[in-house]
Write a protein that holds these residues in place. Structure first.
Motif, PDB file in Angstrom:
ATOM      1  N   ALA A  14       0.815  -1.219   0.000  1.00 17.19           N
ATOM      2  CA  ALA A  14       0.000   0.000   0.000  1.00 17.19           C
ATOM      3  C   ALA A  14       0.847   1.266   0.000  1.00 17.19           C
ATOM      4  O   ALA A  14       0.346   2.350  -0.311  1.00 17.19           O
ATOM      5  CB  ALA A  14      -0.926   0.000   1.215  1.00 17.19           C
ATOM      6  N   GLN A  15       2.124   1.150   0.346  1.00 12.02           N
ATOM      7  CA  GLN A  15       2.996   2.317   0.414  1.00 12.02           C
ATOM      8  C   GLN A  15       3.808   2.421  -0.875  1.00 12.02           C
ATOM      9  O   GLN A  15       4.642   1.562  -1.154  1.00 12.02           O
ATOM     10  CB  GLN A  15       3.945   2.192   1.613  1.00 12.02           C
ATOM     11  CG  GLN A  15       3.236   2.101   2.961  1.00 12.02           C
ATOM     12  CD  GLN A  15       4.205   1.831   4.091  1.00 12.02           C
ATOM     13  OE1 GLN A  15       5.399   2.033   3.962  1.00 12.02           O
ATOM     14  NE2 GLN A  15       3.691   1.357   5.207  1.00 12.02           N
ATOM     15  N   PRO A  16       3.586   3.435  -1.691  1.00  7.21           N
ATOM     16  CA  PRO A  16       4.332   3.565  -2.944  1.00  7.21           C
ATOM     17  C   PRO A  16       5.813   3.805  -2.681  1.00  7.21           C
ATOM     18  O   PRO A  16       6.198   4.384  -1.661  1.00  7.21           O
ATOM     19  CB  PRO A  16       3.681   4.773  -3.618  1.00  7.21           C
ATOM     20  CG  PRO A  16       3.094   5.567  -2.492  1.00  7.21           C
ATOM     21  CD  PRO A  16       2.653   4.561  -1.473  1.00  7.21           C
ATOM     22  N   ILE A  17       6.648   3.350  -3.609  1.00  6.45           N
ATOM     23  CA  ILE A  17       8.095   3.540  -3.516  1.00  6.45           C
ATOM     24  C   ILE A  17       8.496   4.666  -4.448  1.00  6.45           C
ATOM     25  O   ILE A  17       8.302   4.579  -5.658  1.00  6.45           O
ATOM     26  CB  ILE A  17       8.849   2.255  -3.881  1.00  6.45           C
ATOM     27  CG1 ILE A  17       8.525   1.157  -2.869  1.00  6.45           C
ATOM     28  CG2 ILE A  17      10.349   2.497  -3.943  1.00  6.45           C
ATOM     29  CD1 ILE A  17       9.222  -0.153  -3.154  1.00  6.45           C
ATOM     30  N   GLU A  18       9.040   5.716  -3.878  1.00  4.18           N
ATOM     31  CA  GLU A  18       9.543   6.812  -4.696  1.00  4.18           C
ATOM     32  C   GLU A  18      10.887   6.400  -5.304  1.00  4.18           C
ATOM     33  O   GLU A  18      11.704   5.755  -4.628  1.00  4.18           O
ATOM     34  CB  GLU A  18       9.727   8.074  -3.844  1.00  4.18           C
ATOM     35  CG  GLU A  18       8.430   8.631  -3.277  1.00  4.18           C
ATOM     36  CD  GLU A  18       7.480   9.118  -4.356  1.00  4.18           C
ATOM     37  OE1 GLU A  18       7.977   9.592  -5.402  1.00  4.18           O
ATOM     38  OE2 GLU A  18       6.264   9.012  -4.172  1.00  4.18           O
ATOM     39  N   PRO A  19      11.158   6.739  -6.548  1.00  3.09           N
ATOM     40  CA  PRO A  19      12.398   6.311  -7.197  1.00  3.09           C
ATOM     41  C   PRO A  19      13.613   7.110  -6.730  1.00  3.09           C
ATOM     42  O   PRO A  19      14.162   7.946  -7.445  1.00  3.09           O
ATOM     43  CB  PRO A  19      12.102   6.543  -8.683  1.00  3.09           C
ATOM     44  CG  PRO A  19      11.121   7.664  -8.694  1.00  3.09           C
ATOM     45  CD  PRO A  19      10.272   7.475  -7.464  1.00  3.09           C
ATOM     46  N   ARG A  20      14.031   6.850  -5.497  1.00  4.39           N
ATOM     47  CA  ARG A  20      15.186   7.569  -4.961  1.00  4.39           C
ATOM     48  C   ARG A  20      15.881   6.713  -3.909  1.00  4.39           C
ATOM     49  O   ARG A  20      15.293   5.800  -3.322  1.00  4.39           O
ATOM     50  CB  ARG A  20      14.753   8.896  -4.339  1.00  4.39           C
ATOM     51  CG  ARG A  20      13.870   8.774  -3.105  1.00  4.39           C
ATOM     52  CD  ARG A  20      13.661  10.108  -2.400  1.00  4.39           C
ATOM     53  NE  ARG A  20      12.854   9.972  -1.198  1.00  4.39           N
ATOM     54  CZ  ARG A  20      11.552  10.116  -1.142  1.00  4.39           C
ATOM     55  NH1 ARG A  20      10.871  10.396  -2.241  1.00  4.39           N
ATOM     56  NH2 ARG A  20      10.900   9.970   0.001  1.00  4.39           N
ATOM     57  N   ARG A  21      17.130   7.042  -3.658  1.00  6.24           N
ATOM     58  CA  ARG A  21      17.917   6.420  -2.601  1.00  6.24           C
ATOM     59  C   ARG A  21      17.627   7.124  -1.291  1.00  6.24           C
ATOM     60  O   ARG A  21      17.559   8.350  -1.226  1.00  6.24           O
ATOM     61  CB  ARG A  21      19.401   6.537  -2.970  1.00  6.24           C
ATOM     62  CG  ARG A  21      20.383   6.035  -1.937  1.00  6.24           C
ATOM     63  CD  ARG A  21      21.803   6.088  -2.514  1.00  6.24           C
ATOM     64  NE  ARG A  21      22.193   7.449  -2.871  1.00  6.24           N
ATOM     65  CZ  ARG A  21      22.858   8.278  -2.075  1.00  6.24           C
ATOM     66  NH1 ARG A  21      23.177   7.896  -0.845  1.00  6.24           N
ATOM     67  NH2 ARG A  21      23.196   9.483  -2.490  1.00  6.24           N
ATOM     68  N   GLU A  22      17.451   6.343  -0.225  1.00  3.75           N
ATOM     69  CA  GLU A  22      17.153   6.941   1.078  1.00  3.75           C
ATOM     70  C   GLU A  22      17.627   6.010   2.186  1.00  3.75           C
ATOM     71  O   GLU A  22      17.205   4.851   2.256  1.00  3.75           O
ATOM     72  CB  GLU A  22      15.647   7.192   1.205  1.00  3.75           C
ATOM     73  CG  GLU A  22      15.251   7.959   2.449  1.00  3.75           C
ATOM     74  CD  GLU A  22      13.779   8.347   2.449  1.00  3.75           C
ATOM     75  OE1 GLU A  22      13.397   9.170   3.296  1.00  3.75           O
ATOM     76  OE2 GLU A  22      13.017   7.819   1.614  1.00  3.75           O
ATOM     77  N   VAL A  23      18.503   6.513   3.040  1.00  2.84           N
ATOM     78  CA  VAL A  23      19.014   5.728   4.165  1.00  2.84           C
ATOM     79  C   VAL A  23      18.545   6.395   5.451  1.00  2.84           C
ATOM     80  O   VAL A  23      18.908   7.539   5.732  1.00  2.84           O
ATOM     81  CB  VAL A  23      20.550   5.641   4.130  1.00  2.84           C
ATOM     82  CG1 VAL A  23      21.074   4.859   5.329  1.00  2.84           C
ATOM     83  CG2 VAL A  23      21.015   4.985   2.834  1.00  2.84           C
ATOM     84  N   VAL A  24      17.727   5.681   6.233  1.00  2.50           N
ATOM     85  CA  VAL A  24      17.129   6.274   7.435  1.00  2.50           C
ATOM     86  C   VAL A  24      17.574   5.579   8.718  1.00  2.50           C
ATOM     87  O   VAL A  24      17.273   6.052   9.808  1.00  2.50           O
ATOM     88  CB  VAL A  24      15.589   6.264   7.330  1.00  2.50           C
ATOM     89  CG1 VAL A  24      15.125   7.127   6.168  1.00  2.50           C
ATOM     90  CG2 VAL A  24      15.038   4.849   7.197  1.00  2.50           C
TER      91      VAL A  24
END
Length: 456
Positions: A14-24
């Motif tokens: 249900a959560q869309p994936i944005e086309p970007r790198r992300e380290v949290v």
């Protein structure tokens, strides 16, 4: 399936994936670490993971783990999700088949999707002769079947492969691999009548295609003898061997020799096929028209499917009942495969592979100008690699630099980029992105690698 797992899958989709790198979080994050603790209690260490982050969702060229970190995926499941993760057309085709039936066994009661995949393989593999196909489950199974068909057709015993080759983890394919560790160490005895011939490795041997082919043929004639050789199995661009790309003229010379001597030429296109290199099959780059072509990995975008496609007279040598298997050509995987073929055609993905090659070559060349440990850049399309050597040896000994490769792969992972290693000496970084990856994501990943090189 437990209610908790169903809830996790539902929430992640249900959560869309944005086309970007992300380290949290740290890599791996706390949820991945908890899952890993569960894993080591029930999964043996032989099933090793390159990066123990646990994926909950993926789309296009981005992976998202259970901690919310997003990785630019330059591995594509080792060349499997060539059209991109969870492409709608492929998912829809698989879902539609799931609603109809999951299994009948094609050798008991057949179905159309198997036939359609065979038609598409006949259309897109090199050569305009009549072709037949058997569908199986995995790349190694395709190799096994290709070899046994060649032996049946020729009545000969021996099989030849090339140095630096990789063909699988079954008993026969372990014997066919060039590198023993970790794939074969301690697992013998192995199948016999398998011979390893010298290959073309332009960066290290300095030979022309004609010279390298003469060396290979001399080995085949003296060490085996053409009259005993059933098949020569080649990867047009080697995978695990470090994306070795043969010198011009090498493969056609081998084909001329095998044809003249009645040897079946088998192209292992398990990693290099299905549009990855900018052609449907990498053989086309070299003017190679194999007798048999082996397909897997990208053929069904993540569902287990593989095939052996070849000249009808060779494929028909097997007696009724001699080919097949319980799950070979599973209808859900076959439906997904038909969608993959149609998607490559509809979206012009062969041109996307050429775009990716251009972007990667430009970026990797810029890195090579800055860092002398990059000895070689090679490959085609979305199948590119760099070979790293010890400082100051690129023009002399070309001493392998596995330490730098490992450090760069680790640096990339910590910064949200998944990149694979390869090569006989473990000194190659390979780039196998999906054809859906954007130039923006490629440039971002190359920037991360540049920082890694600078930190070495």
């Amino acid at each position: 399936m437990t209610d908790a797992l169903l809830e996790t899958l539902s929430a992640s989709s249900a959560q869309p994936i944005e086309p970007r790198r992300e380290v949290v979080t740290a890599i791996p994050g706390p949820k991945s670490q908890a899952l890993h603790e569960r894993r080591v209690k029930v999964v043996p260490p032989g099933v090793h993971s390159v990066l123990p982050v646990y994926i909950e969702a993926a789309n296009g060229a981005v992976l998202r783990d259970v901690d919310g970190n997003q990785f630019i995926d330059l591995g594509a499941g080792i060349g499997v999700t060539t059209v991109g993760h969870t492409r709608e057309a492929v998912v829809d085709a698989a879902k539609a088949q799931l609603d109809s039936f999951l299994h009948t066994l094609f050798t008991i009661t057949p179905y159309e999707s198997y036939v359609r995949v065979a038609e598409l393989l006949a259309q897109h593999t090199p050569g305009d002769f009549e072709k037949h196909t058997v569908l199986v489950n995995s790349g190694a199974e395709a190799v096994e079947n290709g070899v046994k068909i060649a032996r049946k057709y020729t009545g000969r015993r021996a099989v030849a492969v090339l140095e630096h080759a990789y063909h699988g983890r079954t008993n026969l394919t372990m014997a066919m691999n060039y590198k023993a560790a970790p794939y074969a160490t301690g697992f013998g005895p192995f199948a016999g009548d398998v011979f390893h011939a010298p290959s073309s490795y332009p960066y290290r041997d300095g030979l022309s295609g004609e010279e390298a082919a003469a060396r290979t043929i001399a080995y085949l004639e003296k060490r085996i003898g053409a009259s005993d050789l059933a098949a020569l199995v080649v990867e047009p661009i080697q995978g695990e061997g470090g994306f070795q790309t043969p010198a011009e003229g090498y493969l056609p010379a081998l084909q001329e020799w095998t044809t003249r001597n009645g040897v079946v030429l088998i192209a292992d296109e398990i990693q290099s096929g299905m549009g990855r290199t900018g052609r449907w099959f990498a053989s086309e780059h070299f003017g190679l028209v194999p007798d048999l072509v082996l397909s897997a990995k990208g053929i069904a975008a993540g569902l287990p499917l593989a095939g052996v496609t070849g000249r009808a007279e060779i494929m028909d040598a097997a007696q009724p009942g001699g080919l097949g298997g319980t799950f070979g050509g599973n209808p859900v995987a076959a439906a997904a495969s038909v969608a993959v073929f149609e998607l490559i055609e509809r979206d012009g993905l062969l041109a996307e592979a050429a775009r990716i090659e251009k972007t990667l070559t430009r970026g990797l060349t810029a890195l090579q100008e800055r860092f002398d440990i990059i000895g070689d850049i090679r490959g085609r399309g979305a199948m590119m690699a760099i070979e790293l050597v010890q400082p100051g040896t690129a023009q002399t000994t070309k001493a392998p630099n596995q330490e730098a490769v490992n450090a760069l792969a680790a640096h990339a992972a910590q910064n949200g980029v998944l990149v694979l290693t390869a090569g006989t000496w473990g000194n190659v970084l390979r780039f196998l992105p999906s054809l859906a990856i954007s130039d923006e994501l490629l440039e971002d990943a190359l920037g991360v690698l540049a920082d890694g090189f600078a930190a070495l």
